[in-house]
Design an enzyme around this catalytic site. Structure first.
Site, mmCIF file in Angstrom:
data_model
loop_
_atom_site.group_PDB
_atom_site.id
_atom_site.type_symbol
_atom_site.label_atom_id
_atom_site.label_comp_id
_atom_site.label_asym_id
_atom_site.label_seq_id
_atom_site.Cartn_x
_atom_site.Cartn_y
_atom_site.Cartn_z
ATOM 1 N N ASP A 96 53.737 32.691 34.400
ATOM 2 C CA ASP A 96 52.870 33.316 35.377
ATOM 3 C C ASP A 96 53.439 33.025 36.756
ATOM 4 O O ASP A 96 53.899 31.908 37.016
ATOM 5 C CB ASP A 96 51.477 32.672 35.276
ATOM 6 C CG ASP A 96 50.370 33.685 35.323
ATOM 7 O OD1 ASP A 96 50.308 34.390 36.345
ATOM 8 O OD2 ASP A 96 49.572 33.761 34.384
ATOM 9 N N ASP A 192 50.683 37.628 39.157
ATOM 10 C CA ASP A 192 49.259 37.519 39.474
ATOM 11 C C ASP A 192 48.883 38.413 40.663
ATOM 12 O O ASP A 192 49.625 38.464 41.643
ATOM 13 C CB ASP A 192 48.995 36.044 39.830
ATOM 14 C CG ASP A 192 47.537 35.713 39.906
ATOM 15 O OD1 ASP A 192 46.859 35.748 38.869
ATOM 16 O OD2 ASP A 192 47.055 35.414 41.017
ATOM 17 N N GLU A 260 49.986 42.216 37.118
ATOM 18 C CA GLU A 260 48.523 42.324 37.135
ATOM 19 C C GLU A 260 48.177 43.161 38.364
ATOM 20 O O GLU A 260 48.252 42.684 39.502
ATOM 21 C CB GLU A 260 47.849 40.951 37.238
ATOM 22 C CG GLU A 260 46.341 41.105 37.136
ATOM 23 C CD GLU A 260 45.523 39.922 37.646
ATOM 24 O OE1 GLU A 260 44.343 39.822 37.298
ATOM 25 O OE2 GLU A 260 46.043 39.107 38.444
ATOM 26 N N HIS A 321 42.085 35.682 30.157
ATOM 27 C CA HIS A 321 41.390 34.471 30.609
ATOM 28 C C HIS A 321 40.392 34.743 31.729
ATOM 29 O O HIS A 321 39.853 33.804 32.299
ATOM 30 C CB HIS A 321 42.439 33.458 31.075
ATOM 31 C CG HIS A 321 43.222 33.972 32.258
ATOM 32 N ND1 HIS A 321 44.123 35.014 32.144
ATOM 33 C CD2 HIS A 321 43.204 33.628 33.555
ATOM 34 C CE1 HIS A 321 44.629 35.270 33.328
ATOM 35 N NE2 HIS A 321 44.083 34.441 34.208
ATOM 36 N N ASP A 322 40.182 36.007 32.070
ATOM 37 C CA ASP A 322 39.272 36.330 33.172
ATOM 38 C C ASP A 322 38.020 37.060 32.720
ATOM 39 O O ASP A 322 37.102 37.258 33.529
ATOM 40 C CB ASP A 322 39.989 37.231 34.198
ATOM 41 C CG ASP A 322 41.056 36.473 34.964
ATOM 42 O OD1 ASP A 322 40.902 35.259 35.154
ATOM 43 O OD2 ASP A 322 42.042 37.105 35.367
HETATM 44 C C1 GLC Z 1 44.182 36.609 38.729
HETATM 45 C C2 GLC Z 1 44.090 35.616 37.610
HETATM 46 C C3 GLC Z 1 42.844 34.812 37.783
HETATM 47 C C4 GLC Z 1 42.932 34.066 39.088
HETATM 48 C C5 GLC Z 1 43.166 35.044 40.253
HETATM 49 C C6 GLC Z 1 43.596 34.333 41.511
HETATM 50 O O1 GLC Z 1 43.206 37.568 38.636
HETATM 51 O O2 GLC Z 1 44.158 36.270 36.375
HETATM 52 O O3 GLC Z 1 42.624 33.907 36.726
HETATM 53 O O4 GLC Z 1 41.748 33.345 39.313
HETATM 54 O O5 GLC Z 1 44.177 35.971 39.962
HETATM 55 O O6 GLC Z 1 44.877 33.837 41.381
#
Ligand code: GLC
Length: 532
Positions: A96, A192, A260, A321-322
């Site tokens: 990541d 991310d 993402e 994980h979100d």
């Molecule tokens: C992304 C991650 C999440 C994190 C956020 C800030 O959405 O998937 O878990 O809290 O970014 O980095």
């Protein structure tokens, strides 16, 4: 076709995967000990959520040192061993990479915030007066800093200040971080909130909109604001290409970038680059919020084919994980979960599976008030009984509970007295050991499908064509590559359905109910792959 397009991805949230030293927290040696399990399932790529040094306010998504490892997860040596052990098993590993922001405890930020004229004064986004931009999680994105008597911008939570990529030193520093890990052999990055990185250079106010109250895929954030100037800027698409050229410096073996990004297909497909010279893959999050019916998925497949035609490759992600785990949308029903697995591994997309999804792990039931997830601070005003009924999770702890390995203490995750998050109560049937020994289990459906997909060019690289069989509850499509043609039929209803199939069927390649022949009839919630 390059490996990124045909691969299958398994996501590990390291804190919750396997605890090798008994402190109640998963770690890198824990992952190493479980690599054979992932290999045996058949996955080809492992994506690991962040394990770099971090105050862990957002469990690693707030990095304070990109070059070192948080002590509870291990050491740099452990990471080197992890990369090498993954490669020895002929798998790829994706780390990541959080480029948009650092932790507010990162030395860069500590320096930047200390005065208006220090060498890093311009490394973050500072303004005398904030504009109207909200963060992507809702409230105001600007945070006051007394030392500078100025405000800094944070796209996510206040302790995650955004870096200023208009400063070339910042860009170089972050590209060097990537180079460091590429040099160590990592096969790519999951990026991310990549679409937040570059904002409008004039800080134009975002438009107010009465209709955008709740967040949606097209308009993330909600809160009466369209993120027109703070998300998905033209220069952000260009950044994807720049980063691509950085990873191209390390082309033996080729690496991959998985973004993402969110904000509607018209925007996010631009990250792939007009000549496939941007990110290799982008997450498509709209199926996270699926409706369990054939029509929903038929439309999604057509939509993906329209926006991401070959040589682009869509992604198929149901959980991460979100969000609440995908299985909660189908009442935690394992039979229905098998149908989703069949779909996920046979549609034209790279499947990305979240740890525990293969055993049908359910969400935890951790109340907002006990939440460790920093998001609970944003939503602490939401009464629990409302939170329990929302289709989206507010406390992300619930999808991060420890992996359920077996029936023993702490489901075999850890020998500690207390684990960082409590274990779920349903470990008896939903654990890896139990399901490995049950031929008909969800886990074994995953295994069979992955194996089949790997050995079939039609499945991993072929075209897809939707077929109409005369019943709206059947999702049907053909995957083809050269002479190989496979027909997938999925019955989303609980009733038996007779299908009119014009092509002669040569063989049953896979059947959820392990049938060897197919006479045109599909039982309720059954699915098959047929060679035609
Ligand atoms: C992304 C991650 C999440 C994190 C956020 C800030 O959405 O998937 O878990 O809290 O970014 O980095």
């Amino acid at each position: 076709m390059s490996w990124h397009a045909t691969t299958t991805i398994y996501q590990i949230y390291p804190r919750s995967f396997y605890d090798s030293n008994g402190d109640g927290i998963g770690d890198l040696q824990g992952i190493i000990q479980k690599l054979d399990y992932i290999k045996d399932l058949g996955f080809e790529t492992i994506w690991i959520s962040p394990f770099y040094c971090s105050p862990q306010e957002d469990f690693g998504y707030d990095i304070s040192d990109y070059y070192n490892i948080a002590p509870e997860y291990g050491t740099l040596q452990d990471v080197e061993q992890l990369i090498s052990e993954i490669h020895q098993r002929n798998m790829k590993v994706v780390f990541d990479m959080v480029m948009n922001h650092t932790s507010d405890k990162h030395p860069w930020f500590l320096e930047s915030r200390s005065s208006r004229d220090n060498p890093k004064a311009d490394w973050y986004i500072w303004r005398d007066q904030p504009n109207n931009w909200k963060s992507i999680v809702g409230p105001n994105g600007w945070q006051y800093c007394a030392e500078r008597n100025q405000y800094y911008y944070a796209s996510f939570l206040p302790f995650q200040p955004d870096l200023n990529y208009r400063n070339p030193e910042v860009k170089k520093a972050m590209f060097d971080v990537c180079r460091f890990w590429l040099q160590k052999g990592v096969d790519g990055f999951r990026l991310d909130i990549f679409n937040c990185i570059i904002k409008d250079k004039d800080f134009k106010d975002n438009p107010f909109s009465l209709f955008h109250i709740l967040p949606s895929e097209e308009h993330p954030g909600g809160n009466f604001q369209i993120r027109k100037h703070s998300l998905n800027q033209e220069e952000n698409f260009e950044l994807a290409q720049e980063l691509r050229s950085v990873i191209n410096e390390f082309n033996h073996p080729p690496r991959m970038l998985l973004g993402e990004v969110f904000g509607g297909h018209d925007k996010i497909k631009q990250y792939l680059g007009k000549k496939q010279d941007g990110l290799h893959l982008v997450f498509l999050f709209d199926i996270l919020y699926y409706k369990f019916n054939a029509d929903f998925f038929r439309k999604k497949i057509l939509e993906y084919e329209h926006h991401y035609p070959a040589p682009n490759m869509p992604t198929a992600v149901f959980s991460n994980h979100d969000q609440l785990r995908s299985i909660h949308r189908i009442g935690n029903n394992l039979e229905k979960a098998k149908l989703l697995a069949l779909l996920q591994f046979t549609m034209r997309a790279v499947p990305c599976v979240y740890y525990g999804e293969e055993i049908g792990m359910t969400d935890g039931k951790i109340p907002i008030k006990e939440g460790k997830d920093p998001m609970v601070n944003v939503y602490s005003w939401v009464p629990q009984f409302i939170a329990d009924r929302l289709p989206v999770g507010i406390n992300r702890d619930n999808c991060r509970t420890p992996m359920q390995w077996n029936n023993q203490k702490n489901a075999g995750f850890s020998v500690a007295e207390k684990t960082w998050l409590p274990l779920n109560k349903d470990v008896e049937k939903r654990n890896a050991e139990e399901q490995l020994s049950d031929k008909e289990s969800l886990l074994n459906v995953f295994k069979k499908l992955i194996l089949l997909r790997k050995s079939s060019p039609a499945m991993h690289s072929g075209t897809i064509e939707i077929i109409h069989t005369g019943n709206k509850n059947i999702l049907a499509y053909v995957r083809s590559c050269k002479d190989e043609k496979l027909l997938v039929l999925i019955n989303f209803s609980k009733s038996k359905i007779t299908n009119n199939i014009s092509q002669p069927i040569k063989k049953v390649v896979f059947s959820i109910k392990s049938k060897k022949t197919f006479e045109g009839i599909l039982d309720g919630f059954d699915g098959v792959i047929l060679k035609i």
